[in-house]
Design a protein around this motif. Structure first.
Motif, PDB file in Angstrom:
ATOM      1  N   THR A 118       0.814  -1.205   0.000  1.00 39.18           N
ATOM      2  CA  THR A 118       0.000   0.000   0.000  1.00 39.18           C
ATOM      3  C   THR A 118       0.851   1.260   0.000  1.00 39.18           C
ATOM      4  O   THR A 118       0.323   2.350  -0.177  1.00 39.18           O
ATOM      5  N   ARG A 119       2.169   1.118   0.225  1.00 43.68           N
ATOM      6  CA  ARG A 119       3.028   2.308   0.193  1.00 43.68           C
ATOM      7  C   ARG A 119       3.146   2.831  -1.227  1.00 43.68           C
ATOM      8  O   ARG A 119       3.236   2.078  -2.184  1.00 43.68           O
ATOM      9  N   LYS A 120       3.167   4.145  -1.351  1.00 47.25           N
ATOM     10  CA  LYS A 120       3.275   4.756  -2.675  1.00 47.25           C
ATOM     11  C   LYS A 120       4.738   4.851  -3.063  1.00 47.25           C
ATOM     12  O   LYS A 120       5.612   5.061  -2.232  1.00 47.25           O
TER      13      LYS A 120
END
Length: 153
Positions: A118-120
């Motif tokens: 989910t990290r960009k």
């Protein structure tokens, strides 16, 4: 000589155990069964050699040495040497080691790697920063230049 030992073992077991049918007393079959049960109870378990344990656990001999060195596997010193010890292992100890180190992993439907998490990513963050204030790249560039000029004064 072996018969004498076997007979004394059967007699010792018969004295400590009860016959199968207490009303009939000890019969020949009872003594034979008692002898076999007593012999099974008195047998010394066979010790496994280091290569046998390595094959059982499907690891190398050096891994077994490491497990012994770190105290995870108990061994029986079967030789006379003090430097290179002849290591033998009890089958119960190997079974206990397997039980202690058995793990169950559950399926986790989450991301497999950080890339798909989910990290960009850096470029996604840069695009988001550039678009959140409504201005484009040049607007941010001019704002940074103005901030740098203000610092100099």
């Amino acid at each position: 000589m072996d018969r004498e030992i076997a007979a004394s073992l059967a007699l010792a077991y018969a004295r400590s155990a009860q016959p199968l049918d207490p009303e009939m007393g000890w019969r020949r079959e009872d003594v034979q069964i008692a002898f076999l049960a007593g012999m099974e109870a008195l047998t010394v378990p066979r010790l496994l050699s280091l290569p046998e344990v390595a094959r059982t656990l499907n690891v190398s001999a050096s891994t077994i040495h490491d497990l012994v060195r770190h105290g995870e596997l108990a061994f029986v010193h079967a030789g006379r040497g003090t430097v290179r010890k002849h290591l033998t292992f009890s089958a119960d100890e190997i079974a206990s080691f397997i039980r202690r180190n058995t793990q169950r992993t559950y399926y986790d439907p989450g991301p497999k790697t950080a890339r798909y998490g989910t990290r960009k990513r850096a470029h996604e963050l840069a695009v988001e920063r550039a678009t959140e204030s409504g201005g484009g790249f040049m607007a941010h560039y001019e704002a940074r230049l103005a901030a740098a000029k203000a610092k100099k004064k």
